[in-house]
Design a protein around this motif. Structure first.
Motif, mmCIF file in Angstrom:
data_model
loop_
_atom_site.group_PDB
_atom_site.id
_atom_site.type_symbol
_atom_site.label_atom_id
_atom_site.label_comp_id
_atom_site.label_asym_id
_atom_site.label_seq_id
_atom_site.Cartn_x
_atom_site.Cartn_y
_atom_site.Cartn_z
ATOM 1 N N VAL A 100 0.848 -1.198 0.000
ATOM 2 C CA VAL A 100 0.000 0.000 0.000
ATOM 3 C C VAL A 100 0.881 1.244 0.000
ATOM 4 O O VAL A 100 2.037 1.206 0.437
ATOM 5 N N PRO A 101 0.361 2.376 -0.482
ATOM 6 C CA PRO A 101 1.110 3.627 -0.362
ATOM 7 C C PRO A 101 1.215 4.058 1.095
ATOM 8 O O PRO A 101 0.370 3.685 1.925
ATOM 9 N N PHE A 300 -1.273 13.804 1.262
ATOM 10 C CA PHE A 300 -2.496 13.053 1.018
ATOM 11 C C PHE A 300 -3.131 12.543 2.307
ATOM 12 O O PHE A 300 -4.303 12.161 2.310
ATOM 13 N N ALA A 301 -2.393 12.572 3.407
ATOM 14 C CA ALA A 301 -2.938 12.124 4.686
ATOM 15 C C ALA A 301 -3.201 13.277 5.660
ATOM 16 O O ALA A 301 -3.644 13.028 6.780
ATOM 17 N N SER A 302 -2.938 14.521 5.237
ATOM 18 C CA SER A 302 -3.027 15.670 6.149
ATOM 19 C C SER A 302 -4.164 16.599 5.732
ATOM 20 O O SER A 302 -4.117 17.203 4.647
ATOM 21 N N THR A 343 -0.607 5.948 -5.936
ATOM 22 C CA THR A 343 -1.267 4.721 -5.488
ATOM 23 C C THR A 343 -0.326 3.527 -5.423
ATOM 24 O O THR A 343 -0.727 2.461 -4.939
ATOM 25 N N GLY A 344 0.913 3.670 -5.886
ATOM 26 C CA GLY A 344 1.861 2.564 -5.817
ATOM 27 C C GLY A 344 2.302 2.304 -4.387
ATOM 28 O O GLY A 344 2.147 3.150 -3.500
ATOM 29 N N GLY A 346 4.517 1.837 -0.962
ATOM 30 C CA GLY A 346 5.598 2.639 -0.386
ATOM 31 C C GLY A 346 5.445 4.097 -0.744
ATOM 32 O O GLY A 346 4.363 4.679 -0.608
ATOM 33 N N LEU A 347 6.524 4.718 -1.211
ATOM 34 C CA LEU A 347 6.469 6.125 -1.591
ATOM 35 C C LEU A 347 5.719 6.344 -2.890
ATOM 36 O O LEU A 347 5.449 7.486 -3.274
ATOM 37 N N GLY A 348 5.414 5.267 -3.608
ATOM 38 C CA GLY A 348 4.611 5.391 -4.815
ATOM 39 C C GLY A 348 5.400 5.679 -6.070
ATOM 40 O O GLY A 348 4.812 6.003 -7.113
ATOM 41 N N ILE A 349 6.724 5.568 -5.995
ATOM 42 C CA ILE A 349 7.572 5.785 -7.168
ATOM 43 C C ILE A 349 8.527 4.610 -7.311
ATOM 44 O O ILE A 349 8.800 3.890 -6.343
#
Length: 381
Positions: A100-101, A300-302, A343-344, A346-349
């Motif tokens: 999960v991201p 994205f979480a704040s 959406t990837g 970890g860090l998504g990259i």
């Protein structure tokens, strides 16, 4: 799972990347750097590796506490930046292990896309209006520029007027539907800051960043009372304790740097602390793709995140840019001034390891300029 190795790569234009390996083949990436002091931070990471080798990478908070507080001497930009890059890499590993991201592990997304802004006009701003129009044409709805070049403790009416006219030209070029933020870069004295704020107020900047150097943070409350322009600061504050005074003093925008202020773990706490004071979050990030991805995970979480800095095309990025070290560059596509949620895992990259290794063979020795006034005295850069 155990940590088996930490490798750092000094890559152009002025970045330091960190690769953390585990015995199960999961790799995490971080970006620990102080611009102009990459070799120093690299040495700090190497020292911290003595503790980390053989440890369970999933114990992120425990590692953050030990790395930040386990030495008798703590804090400051070098140690906090070394910890920041390690913290990013550990979150990257954890996200990949769970598929999960990182923002899912921080409570899940509070938005689907994040507004971003770009830099214009360089260290000593020229051709700002033309650059601003180009950024709008390329899809950005917000940008940031330096207010001045080198500045004395007291400035002439001409210098103050010219600074305001440059911003006015940008406002005319981008219209009222787009935004421009003004970075004072800590270059001006409190007296000059007040003059500039008065002249800039009719132009409605999105915010004024770092109107004074961090050593004069006690002046921010008075400056905030002097103007209706939102005051932003934080790129040279390295912990929630550093932010405590400025948040209580009435700043409008907190700008922790994910590669300087203790990484994802600490910047998430700074974001929550800022929310308690009604302060917005806009992470500082004139750095590389790993730092940008880490910043976006916090955004994205704040709930109080409002906009994200990106260094794509910034004047420092000569010869290399944000997208050069990515396998899939589409993760940072900008549409209508926004980047879609990563959406990837970890860090998504996905870092292009071969590109990183090739680039590190010509390790940079970037240093920030040392400025002097016409009389030969030191000037803030």
């Amino acid at each position: 799972m155990k940590i088996t190795g930490l490798q750092t790569y000094q890559v152009p234009p002025r970045w330091l990347f960190l690769r953390v390996e585990t015995d199960e083949g999961v790799v995490g990436w971080g970006e620990p750097v102080v611009e102009g002091r990459a070799e120093t931070v690299r040495a700090a990471v190497d020292e911290l590796a003595d503790y980390l080798i053989g440890q369970d990478p999933s114990r992120i908070e425990d590692h953050w506490q030990v790395l930040s507080k386990g030495g008798f001497y703590r804090g400051g930009p070098v140690l906090s930046s070394a910890v920041a890059g390690i913290d990013q890499a550990l979150w990257d590993i954890k996200g990949k292990v769970h598929g999960v991201p990182v923002h899912d592990l921080l409570g899940g997304p509070v938005r689907d896309r994040m507004r971003v802004y770009s830099w214009i006009a360089g260290d000593e701003p020229t051709a700002a209006a033309e650059h601003a129009a180009q950024r709008v044409d390329s899809g950005f709805t917000a940008m940031k520029m330096n207010a001045t070049g080198r500045t004395r403790g007291l400035e002439s009416h001409r210098e103050i007027r010219e600074a305001a006219e440059r911003v006015g030209a940008v406002r005319e070029a981008i219209g009222t539907d787009n935004d421009v933020a003004i970075d004072f870069h800590g270059r001006v004295s409190p007296a000059v800051a007040r003059q500039l704020l008065r002249e800039l107020e009719p132009l409605h900047p999105m915010f004024v960043e770092e109107p004074v150097v961090p050593e004069l943070s006690f002046e921010l409350a008075r400056l905030g009372e002097f103007t209706t322009i939102p005051i932003a600061t934080g790129e040279r504050l390295y912990s929630r304790w550093d932010f405590r005074e400025v948040l209580a003093g009435g700043v409008a925008v907190a700008q922790p740097d994910l590669s300087h202020a203790g990484g994802i773990s600490e910047c998430r706490r700074i974001a929550s602390l800022a929310e308690m004071y009604g302060v917005s979050l806009a992470p500082h990030c004139p750095l590389g793709p790993i730092a940008l991805a880490a910043s976006l995970q916090v955004d994205f979480a704040s709930p109080n995140a409002v906009i994200q800095e990106t260094s794509l095309g910034i004047h420092y990025n000569k010869g290399s840019d944000v997208l050069d070290y990515l396998v899939d560059t589409s993760v940072f596509d900008y549409t209508g001034g926004f980047v879609e949620r990563l959406t990837g895992p970890g860090l998504g990259i996905e870092i292009d390891e071969q590109a990183v290794r090739r680039a590190s063979e010509q390790a940079h020795r970037w240093r920030n300029p040392v400025w002097r006034n016409a009389d030969g005295s030191f000037a803030e850069w």
